[in-house]
Each structure stands twice: as C-alpha cells, then as structure tokens.
Design an enzyme around this catalytic site. Structure first.
Site, PDB file in Angstrom:
ATOM      1  N   ASP A   1      60.075  43.461  95.590  1.00  0.00           N
ATOM      2  CA  ASP A   1      61.255  42.594  95.529  1.00  0.00           C
ATOM      3  C   ASP A   1      61.258  41.948  94.140  1.00  0.00           C
ATOM      4  O   ASP A   1      60.311  41.217  93.773  1.00  0.00           O
ATOM      5  CB  ASP A   1      61.172  41.536  96.641  1.00  0.00           C
ATOM      6  CG  ASP A   1      62.388  40.605  96.665  1.00  0.00           C
ATOM      7  OD1 ASP A   1      63.010  40.417  95.618  1.00  0.00           O
ATOM      8  OD2 ASP A   1      62.663  40.035  97.744  1.00  0.00           O
TER       9      ASP A   1
ATOM     10  N   PHE B   1      59.247  35.600 100.473  1.00  0.00           N
ATOM     11  CA  PHE B   1      60.520  34.969 100.824  1.00  0.00           C
ATOM     12  C   PHE B   1      60.857  35.332 102.272  1.00  0.00           C
ATOM     13  O   PHE B   1      60.795  36.510 102.649  1.00  0.00           O
ATOM     14  CB  PHE B   1      61.626  35.435  99.870  1.00  0.00           C
ATOM     15  CG  PHE B   1      62.877  34.627 100.016  1.00  0.00           C
ATOM     16  CD1 PHE B   1      62.994  33.404  99.376  1.00  0.00           C
ATOM     17  CD2 PHE B   1      63.911  35.053 100.822  1.00  0.00           C
ATOM     18  CE1 PHE B   1      64.132  32.628  99.525  1.00  0.00           C
ATOM     19  CE2 PHE B   1      65.058  34.296 100.980  1.00  0.00           C
ATOM     20  CZ  PHE B   1      65.164  33.067 100.328  1.00  0.00           C
TER      21      PHE B   1
ATOM     22  N   ARG C   1      61.293  22.645  92.001  1.00  0.00           N
ATOM     23  CA  ARG C   1      61.290  23.898  91.250  1.00  0.00           C
ATOM     24  C   ARG C   1      62.186  23.798  90.025  1.00  0.00           C
ATOM     25  O   ARG C   1      63.306  23.285  90.123  1.00  0.00           O
ATOM     26  CB  ARG C   1      61.913  24.963  92.156  1.00  0.00           C
ATOM     27  CG  ARG C   1      61.122  26.122  92.434  1.00  0.00           C
ATOM     28  CD  ARG C   1      61.743  27.137  93.377  1.00  0.00           C
ATOM     29  NE  ARG C   1      63.167  27.280  93.515  1.00  0.00           N
ATOM     30  CZ  ARG C   1      63.773  28.398  93.932  1.00  0.00           C
ATOM     31  NH1 ARG C   1      63.063  29.458  94.211  1.00  0.00           N
ATOM     32  NH2 ARG C   1      65.081  28.459  94.065  1.00  0.00           N
TER      33      ARG C   1
ATOM     34  N   TYR D   1      72.421  37.457  91.508  1.00  0.00           N
ATOM     35  CA  TYR D   1      72.972  36.121  91.241  1.00  0.00           C
ATOM     36  C   TYR D   1      72.005  35.160  90.539  1.00  0.00           C
ATOM     37  O   TYR D   1      72.401  34.060  90.203  1.00  0.00           O
ATOM     38  CB  TYR D   1      73.512  35.470  92.524  1.00  0.00           C
ATOM     39  CG  TYR D   1      72.591  35.522  93.744  1.00  0.00           C
ATOM     40  CD1 TYR D   1      71.484  34.708  93.839  1.00  0.00           C
ATOM     41  CD2 TYR D   1      72.862  36.393  94.787  1.00  0.00           C
ATOM     42  CE1 TYR D   1      70.658  34.763  94.962  1.00  0.00           C
ATOM     43  CE2 TYR D   1      72.056  36.457  95.915  1.00  0.00           C
ATOM     44  CZ  TYR D   1      70.948  35.648  95.998  1.00  0.00           C
ATOM     45  OH  TYR D   1      70.136  35.707  97.093  1.00  0.00           O
ATOM     46  N   LYS D   2      70.757  35.586  90.324  1.00  0.00           N
ATOM     47  CA  LYS D   2      69.809  34.658  89.683  1.00  0.00           C
ATOM     48  C   LYS D   2      69.835  34.881  88.160  1.00  0.00           C
ATOM     49  O   LYS D   2      70.803  34.517  87.503  1.00  0.00           O
ATOM     50  CB  LYS D   2      68.414  34.872  90.266  1.00  0.00           C
ATOM     51  CG  LYS D   2      68.318  34.569  91.765  1.00  0.00           C
ATOM     52  CD  LYS D   2      66.895  34.766  92.235  1.00  0.00           C
ATOM     53  CE  LYS D   2      66.760  34.766  93.747  1.00  0.00           C
ATOM     54  NZ  LYS D   2      66.992  33.475  94.377  1.00  0.00           N
TER      55      LYS D   2
END
Ligand SMILES: Cc1ncc(COP(=O)(O)O)c(C=O)c1O
Length: 415
Positions: free
Chosen positions: A200, A128, A374, A225-226
């Site tokens: 990560d 990322f 996605r 937040y995921k």
C-alpha cells in the site's frame, strides 16, 4: 545510537531550495501553514481551469462525443502511466481506478488465487484499518479457509513468513507513525518463501521515489488525494507486476476490464493486460482533475523531493525537540530518515484539542486516535520558514494551554 540532526539554517534552506518555484503552482490560502498534504493534497492551480473546461466544453457542448473526442475512455490508463513514473513501474502496469480499498480487494483476491494451498495473509496490527477490513472480507468471501494474521511490530514480520503464508500485505509508510518498511528486503524475504507481496503506497506515492520493479513487488495500491494532489476522493491506483497480469481474473469483472467492452458480448473475456483490473465507467471529472494534478510532476526531480522532505522533517523535529519533553510530547516517527516517510508525529495527551487549537491559529495538521498529532511535509509547496513557524505556534498553544478551551474538545466526524 540515536541520529543527531544538524542545525538547519531556515533562511538559507529556503533561498537555495531547488523546488521553491513549485509553490506558485498551488492554491494556498493566506495565513495558513498547511501540514496536512499527507491527508488531502493542495489544489494545483491548473486543475480548476481544466475541470471547468471539461464541464463546460467537453460535457456541456460535446456531450457523449467526448468519450472519443477528448479520449475520456483512456483516462485510467493515461493517469496510470503518469503515476507509474513516480513509483518505479513500467508502462502499462498501473491504472487509476476506484478507491484504494476496492483496488486492494481486487489485488488481494488475485494474489490469493495465484498462491493456492496456503492459508495465511500476514499484515500488521497497526496497518491502516481499511486494509485489514478488506483482508477480513476477502478471506471470508474468497479464501474460505484463509485467515488474517497480524504482526505486533515490524520486527516480528520476517519470523512469521512460513510455508503456509500466501500473501504479505503491508503499507510502506505507516499512516500514524510515519515508519517506513524496507520494501526490497521484505519483498525478497517473502519471495524466498514463495509468498506474494502487496504494498500500500498511500503515504509513499509523490512523497518519495520508490522502485516497485526494482523491488520485484507483485502488486501495489495507493490513493490519489494525498501527496499526488488529485483532490478529495480522487481515483486511486493499482499496480500489477507484468508476470501476473494474464494469470488471473480479478473478481470485479466489469465491462471496462473486458477485452472488447463495446462488442457487448454476454460472456466475460478479460483483457489479459492491466485493463482487466478496471471495473466500470471511470468517474470522468475526478479522473480529469487527477490527470491535470499529475502534470505538475512532469517537471519534478524526485531526488530533490526526497532530500527536501528529509530536511523539512528534520527541521520540525529539531524545533519541536527543544520543548517536547517540557510538554510531554513523544516523537513516534523515526529520527532516522531511512526509516521514515514524509511526516512527523507525536503522541501526547489532549492531542485532539491541541490540533484544533493549532488549526484555529492557521497551522493545519491532523489527529489520529488514540493520541497522535500528525504533521505532513509536502516538499512542493512548503517552506522551511513555515515549518519553523508551525513549531513556534505549537509551543505557544502548549505553553498557554490554549487547547483547554471548550470549543476544541468537541470531535468532528473527521479528525
Ligand atoms: C494506508 C492507507 N490505506 C488506505 C487508505 C484509505 O483508502 P480509501 O481511499 O479506499 O478510503 C488510507 C487513507 O488515509 C491510508 O492511509
């Protein structure tokens, strides 16, 4: 040999789903099939009441007394311990704080200082971007002679682990493809060469069980937040293996990492435990939302979460597979469940417009440049029927070229 996926009976899978009761714990709008919980998790219903109470009573009535009376001050540790259970970490090795990017700055700085005399940070070109940007920044700021070296593919990583590497910094599950690294094997290969490892876990925490302590990882970071459903911009987390906790002062030495912040001593004395990775005053409203969102996980069996995640991904791959070639969709997520996280991605032309047309029909996924659509699978609130339905709507969007309308070509700031 390519893994073949056994046909899933959707109705039966939903009827026998051990997690089906959890859906009712989330707010989900009518007519939406939400396949973007890998980017922003859904809202747990009790978060609304808890945040409202914090605002009206704890802030509105109790005012500053709530730092002690409602124990706001220990939210980072409390939330950290709840997250620890999901990522195979011991008590007092995880705190919730800041953002993933900032937490990476802290732990990467620590790792480089703990491994002096070596100049390389190894990562992947497809990591990322914020992880790569932070590593570049840290290398310039702290390392001086350090350089970030990127592997082209996961298969190249082991051969790059030489005596000059200080840190291996990887994302466990790739944000674009969903490819999953073998955490234990790579951590061991790095340790065998004296290299420290940072993981990560943004696309891992809450999506599957993971065993940081068992893998002997040095550091980890991740966001709230995921899959953890902490809300937009929720506090992130960081893990530090106990063997490194006293060994180094992380550079963002704010007063919340001080041994006794309310002594107001003019010189900094680190807490010596995981708290020294805190920096300033925690954002209480976001922390409270995160704390409440984490309470959903008290009753969750992570083995069931992983089993359902695998089956939901299989179900989508199977249904889309029936027409993927016809519309030039290329599956970029491993078919082998042991090598993937909890998302399914396809590369295709016109991906952005296709996703907008899907969203207009109530199927919410997202697009990642240059050409990936996605679909995130969140076992706590998705049904097999929805996943099958989403695949049928995608087919319709492709077959009718609905994506070709002008309104779907205009890019928003967030894709
Ligand atoms: C792997 C990974 N790392 C980091 C981030 C973002 O970090 P931050 O929360 O600091 O914006 C994301 C966001 O999607 C991500 O997927």
């Amino acid at each position: 040999m390519e893994r073949t996926i056994a046909k899933i009976d959707v109705r039966q899978a939903d009827q026998t789903d051990p997690l089906r009761a959890f859906r009712d714990r989330f707010e989900l709008p009518e007519g939406v099939i939400y396949l973007d919980g890998n980017s922003l998790g859904a809202l747990p219903k009790t978060v609304k009441q808890r945040v409202a109470r914090t605002i009206s009573q704890e802030w509105g009535e109790q005012l500053i007394r709530s730092w002690n009376a409602a124990d706001w001050v220990h939210l980072p540790q409390r939330v950290g311990n709840k997250i620890a259970r999901l990522i195979g970490a011991q008590e007092a090795t995880v705190v919730a704080a800041d953002s993933t990017s900032i937490n990476l700055f802290k732990v990467l700085s620590a790792a480089l200082q703990l491994n002096p005399g070596r100049s390389k940070i190894i990562s992947e070109g497809d990591n990322f971007p914020t992880d790569l940007y932070i590593a570049e920044g840290v290398a310039k700021q702290i390392g001086k002679d350090h350089q970030l070296v990127l592997a082209d593919t996961a298969a190249d990583i082991c051969a790059m682990l030489d005596e000059d590497v200080a840190v291996l910094m990887l994302t466990h599950v790739n944000y674009r493809t969903g490819y999953r690294h073998d955490m234990k094997a790579l951590t061991k290969a790095a340790h065998d060469r004296g290299i420290l490892v940072i993981w990560d876990l943004c696309h891992t925490a809450g999506a599957m069980q993971v065993d940081l302590a068992g893998a002997n990882a040095d550091f980890a970071i991740g966001c709230g937040y995921k899959y953890l459903n902490g809300g937009p911009g929720a506090p992130a987390f960081l893990y530090v293996n106990p063997r490194h906790q006293g060994g180094f002062r992380q550079p963002l030495s704010g007063w919340f990492g001080h041994r006794a912040p309310f002594d107001f001593d003019p010189s900094y004395a680190p807490s010596g435990s995981i708290e020294q990775y805190l920096c300033g005053t925690p954002p209480v409203l976001g922390m409270v939302a995160m704390d409440e969102a984490m309470s959903v996980w008290d009753d969750v069996d992570m083995t069931a979460v992983r089993a359902k995640s695998v089956a939901l991904c299989d179900c989508f791959i199977q249904n889309v597979g029936a027409y993927a070639d016809q519309f030039n969709l290329t599956l970029v997520t491993p078919r082998d469940a042991d090598r993937r996280g909890s998302q399914v991605s396809y590369s295709c032309d016109n991906g952005y417009a296709i996703m907008q047309a899907l969203i207009a029909r109530g199927v919410i996924g997202d697009f990642r440049a240059p050409d990936i659509i996605r679909f995130g699978m969140t076992p706590l609130y998705l049904s097999f029927a929805e996943v099958e339905g989403a695949a049928a709507i995608l087919k319709d969007v492709l077959a009718t070229r609905a994506w070709d309308a002008a309104e779907y070509q205009v890019r928003g700031a967030v894709t």
